[in-house]
Write a protein that holds these residues in place. Structure first.
Motif, PDB file in Angstrom:
ATOM      1  N   PHE A 121      33.974  32.859   7.328  1.00  0.00           N
ATOM      2  CA  PHE A 121      33.721  31.447   8.460  1.00  0.00           C
ATOM      3  C   PHE A 121      32.354  30.835   7.603  1.00  0.00           C
ATOM      4  N   SER A 122      31.741  31.538   6.282  1.00  0.00           N
ATOM      5  CA  SER A 122      30.965  30.264   5.607  1.00  0.00           C
ATOM      6  C   SER A 122      32.495  29.445   4.977  1.00  0.00           C
ATOM      7  N   LEU A 123      32.945  29.898   3.450  1.00  0.00           N
ATOM      8  CA  LEU A 123      33.914  28.919   3.431  1.00  0.00           C
ATOM      9  C   LEU A 123      34.128  27.795   4.899  1.00  0.00           C
ATOM     10  N   TYR A 124      34.855  27.952   5.799  1.00  0.00           N
ATOM     11  CA  TYR A 124      35.303  27.541   7.284  1.00  0.00           C
ATOM     12  C   TYR A 124      34.350  26.447   7.309  1.00  0.00           C
ATOM     13  N   ASN A 125      32.345  26.851   7.728  1.00  0.00           N
ATOM     14  CA  ASN A 125      31.312  26.643   8.325  1.00  0.00           C
ATOM     15  C   ASN A 125      31.377  24.956   6.669  1.00  0.00           C
ATOM     16  N   GLU A 126      31.589  25.481   5.219  1.00  0.00           N
ATOM     17  CA  GLU A 126      31.379  24.685   4.652  1.00  0.00           C
ATOM     18  C   GLU A 126      32.111  23.402   4.829  1.00  0.00           C
ATOM     19  N   ASN A 127      33.178  22.946   5.171  1.00  0.00           N
ATOM     20  CA  ASN A 127      34.442  22.728   5.021  1.00  0.00           C
ATOM     21  C   ASN A 127      33.977  21.630   6.009  1.00  0.00           C
ATOM     22  N   MET A 128      33.554  22.180   7.179  1.00  0.00           N
ATOM     23  CA  MET A 128      33.759  21.126   7.855  1.00  0.00           C
ATOM     24  C   MET A 128      32.722  20.587   8.281  1.00  0.00           C
ATOM     25  N   ARG A 129      31.451  20.642   7.356  1.00  0.00           N
ATOM     26  CA  ARG A 129      30.486  19.932   6.977  1.00  0.00           C
ATOM     27  C   ARG A 129      31.314  18.739   5.646  1.00  0.00           C
ATOM     28  N   GLU A 130      32.294  18.440   5.301  1.00  0.00           N
ATOM     29  CA  GLU A 130      32.699  17.356   4.274  1.00  0.00           C
ATOM     30  C   GLU A 130      33.470  16.749   5.388  1.00  0.00           C
ATOM     31  N   ASP A 131      33.654  15.583   4.786  1.00  0.00           N
ATOM     32  CA  ASP A 131      33.933  15.035   5.284  1.00  0.00           C
ATOM     33  C   ASP A 131      35.977  15.247   5.270  1.00  0.00           C
ATOM     34  N   MET A 132      36.483  15.806   5.932  1.00  0.00           N
ATOM     35  CA  MET A 132      37.793  16.423   5.569  1.00  0.00           C
ATOM     36  C   MET A 132      39.134  15.602   4.874  1.00  0.00           C
ATOM     37  N   ALA A 133      38.884  14.827   6.292  1.00  0.00           N
ATOM     38  CA  ALA A 133      39.716  13.393   5.745  1.00  0.00           C
ATOM     39  C   ALA A 133      40.125  12.289   4.481  1.00  0.00           C
ATOM     40  N   LYS A 134      38.733  12.872   4.214  1.00  0.00           N
ATOM     41  CA  LYS A 134      38.815  11.983   2.447  1.00  0.00           C
ATOM     42  C   LYS A 134      39.440  12.494   1.460  1.00  0.00           C
ATOM     43  N   LYS A 135      38.484  13.957   1.279  1.00  0.00           N
ATOM     44  CA  LYS A 135      38.717  15.287   0.700  1.00  0.00           C
ATOM     45  C   LYS A 135      39.838  15.243   0.180  1.00  0.00           C
ATOM     46  N   GLY A 136      40.366  16.051   1.850  1.00  0.00           N
ATOM     47  CA  GLY A 136      41.768  16.300   2.264  1.00  0.00           C
ATOM     48  C   GLY A 136      42.016  17.651   1.236  1.00  0.00           C
ATOM     49  N   TRP A 137      41.264  18.839   0.277  1.00  0.00           N
ATOM     50  CA  TRP A 137      40.593  19.209  -0.424  1.00  0.00           C
ATOM     51  C   TRP A 137      39.657  20.044  -1.203  1.00  0.00           C
ATOM     52  N   THR A 138      38.784  21.142  -0.515  1.00  0.00           N
ATOM     53  CA  THR A 138      37.681  21.163  -1.717  1.00  0.00           C
ATOM     54  C   THR A 138      37.495  22.529  -2.131  1.00  0.00           C
ATOM     55  N   ILE A 139      36.865  22.817  -2.854  1.00  0.00           N
ATOM     56  CA  ILE A 139      37.542  24.492  -3.532  1.00  0.00           C
ATOM     57  C   ILE A 139      36.878  25.570  -2.921  1.00  0.00           C
ATOM     58  N   ASN A 140      36.375  25.432  -1.724  1.00  0.00           N
ATOM     59  CA  ASN A 140      37.269  26.341  -0.670  1.00  0.00           C
ATOM     60  C   ASN A 140      38.037  27.410  -0.659  1.00  0.00           C
ATOM     61  N   PHE A 141      39.233  25.805  -0.435  1.00  0.00           N
ATOM     62  CA  PHE A 141      40.918  26.332  -0.643  1.00  0.00           C
ATOM     63  C   PHE A 141      40.888  27.770  -1.619  1.00  0.00           C
ATOM     64  N   THR A 142      40.511  27.341  -3.048  1.00  0.00           N
ATOM     65  CA  THR A 142      40.251  28.310  -4.034  1.00  0.00           C
ATOM     66  C   THR A 142      40.064  29.404  -3.545  1.00  0.00           C
ATOM     67  N   ASN A 143      38.535  29.194  -2.966  1.00  0.00           N
ATOM     68  CA  ASN A 143      38.076  30.642  -2.661  1.00  0.00           C
ATOM     69  C   ASN A 143      38.071  31.415  -1.598  1.00  0.00           C
ATOM     70  N   TYR A 144      38.528  30.714  -0.976  1.00  0.00           N
ATOM     71  CA  TYR A 144      39.224  32.302   0.414  1.00  0.00           C
ATOM     72  C   TYR A 144      40.790  32.234  -0.346  1.00  0.00           C
ATOM     73  N   GLY A 145      41.790  31.616  -1.098  1.00  0.00           N
ATOM     74  CA  GLY A 145      42.908  32.598  -1.443  1.00  0.00           C
ATOM     75  C   GLY A 145      42.073  34.139  -2.442  1.00  0.00           C
ATOM     76  N   ASN A 146      40.996  33.271  -3.403  1.00  0.00           N
ATOM     77  CA  ASN A 146      41.246  34.609  -4.739  1.00  0.00           C
ATOM     78  C   ASN A 146      40.110  35.867  -3.536  1.00  0.00           C
ATOM     79  N   LEU A 147      39.030  35.134  -2.266  1.00  0.00           N
ATOM     80  CA  LEU A 147      39.336  36.575  -1.568  1.00  0.00           C
ATOM     81  C   LEU A 147      40.250  37.006  -0.888  1.00  0.00           C
ATOM     82  N   VAL A 148      41.228  36.563  -0.534  1.00  0.00           N
ATOM     83  CA  VAL A 148      43.104  37.514  -0.439  1.00  0.00           C
ATOM     84  C   VAL A 148      42.919  38.057  -0.904  1.00  0.00           C
ATOM     85  N   ASN A 149      43.203  37.591  -2.503  1.00  0.00           N
ATOM     86  CA  ASN A 149      44.120  37.961  -3.772  1.00  0.00           C
ATOM     87  C   ASN A 149      43.331  39.332  -3.996  1.00  0.00           C
TER      88      ASN A 149
END
Length: 379
Positions: A313-341
């Protein structure tokens, strides 16, 4: 010691620093010991723990970092009995005795019936937990009896009317939740005042939400006083309430301890204009926050899929504060994958058993929110 501590800051031993960031029970005891020393050296005395905090390890850490290293008269200690871990009257004493053993404290200065809400009050009443707690007080094992609460002001009023023997109440109070239709910080606080009960504040920084603000909210505070940290405004807001006796902060680093104790040593309440500024910041935050999770982690202990719900939820909230249309990717995608792994279940692994929603103090629709997280990070 007097019932009310002389200083209003309490050390919430719930979000302590970790060695393994993926394991809430792997607490950095060495750093916590340094934090405890600083806290006591600066004149603060109130420590708060509970049976299930930090993967059921918080009370053990209390023993190592506090009880074994400082005289019992130099601090006050609070812990709690939670309905999720008792089913018989015998269970009450079993847990209490284990808490005495785990902490080594000998007695508890403050003992709370934990996290009362509509779904739990019947069990607490059926098992006579209020009467049991008073018996512990008569035996000298508890100095002061109270409860923590997560529900409506109407239920709080009913409980305090039925149990005037309770000496204090612990409430979630912060400037973001002050007028929240779910938490109702202001209304619950006013009920406690009506009954003449001192208030201990939990979640003053809302699980870190009020430490990491949107830039325009942050600017409000920095323009007012650039020397004060952002989370200090949240802690001082709660401490400025007249009926508040302690504000708990779940500090997770020596730096946080240094900062919090620096401005709370000689506490000065906020002015009316400063309080209004907090409410303006709340408006900005409310327009941007996606999932109002406080990261208490009650939901994770019983999750059969081992989903790192608050972290996702924390990672999701951080990304929702970003302009995802411009960025498309943030480090939180990697952080999410690291938690799963690292061994956590994916958000999409949720089987909708509802265990998490049954214990969530914020009453969040966790199952639906996990679907949003999965759609965002896994697609």
């Amino acid at each position: 010691m007097d019932f009310k501590p002389t200083k209003k800051l309490g050390f919430g031993m719930m979000r302590m620093p970790l060695i393994d960031k993926t394991n809430d029970a792997d607490v950095d005891v060495e750093q916590v010991s340094k934090m405890v020393d600083m806290f006591l050296e600066r004149g603060f005395t109130y420590f708060d723990t509970a049976w299930m905090y930090n993967g059921f390890n918080s009370e053990n850490v209390v023993k190592k970092a506090l009880v074994e290293r400082h005289s019992r008269e130099s601090f006050t200690l609070a812990t709690k009995l939670h309905a999720g871990f008792i089913n018989t009257k015998e269970d009450r004493d079993k847990i209490f005795n284990e808490q005495l053993q785990k902490t080594g404290a000998g007695y508890f200065d403050y003992y709370l019936i934990h996290g009362i809400e509509a779904g739990m009050i019947r069990k607490y009443e059926d098992l006579d937990c209020f009467g049991w707690l008073l018996d512990k007080k008569k035996e000298g094992m508890v100095r002061h009896a109270g409860f923590s609460f997560h529900d409506t002001p109407e239920l709080l009023d009913e409980i305090l009317t039925n149990h005037p023997e309770m000496e204090f109440v612990q409430l979630q109070i912060n400037y973001l939740d002050w007028e929240s239709e779910w938490v109702q910080s202001r209304a619950c606080y006013e009920v406690a005042v009506k009954h003449g009960k001192p208030v201990i504040v939990m979640e003053p920084v809302k699980g870190g939400t009020l430490a990491n603000l949107p830039e325009d909210a942050k600017k409000l505070f920095k323009d007012c006083d650039p020397e004060m940290s952002i989370p200090s405004w949240a802690v001082r807001f709660a401490a400025s309430l007249e009926n508040v006796m302690v504000v708990l902060s779940g500090m997770s680093s020596l730096e946080q301890m240094d900062n919090n104790t620096s401005y709370m040593k000689e506490f000065k309440p906020l002015s009316d204009d400063e309080k209004d500024m907090c409410f303006k910041a709340a408006e900005i935050i409310n327009n941007q926050i996606a999932i109002p999770c406080t990261a208490c982690s009650y939901c994770t202990e019983g999750c059969p899929m081992k989903i790192a719900i608050p972290k996702y939820f924390s990672l999701y909230n951080e990304n929702m504060r970003e302009d995802m249309a411009k960025k498309g990717w943030t480090i939180n995608f990697t952080n999410y994958g690291n938690l799963v792994n690292s061994g956590f279940g994916k958000a999409s692994d949720c089987i909708a058993c509802g265990q998490c929603e049954g214990v969530c103090p914020q009453h969040l629709p966790i199952i639906e929110n996990l679907k949003k997280v999965a759609a965002h990070f896994e697609n």
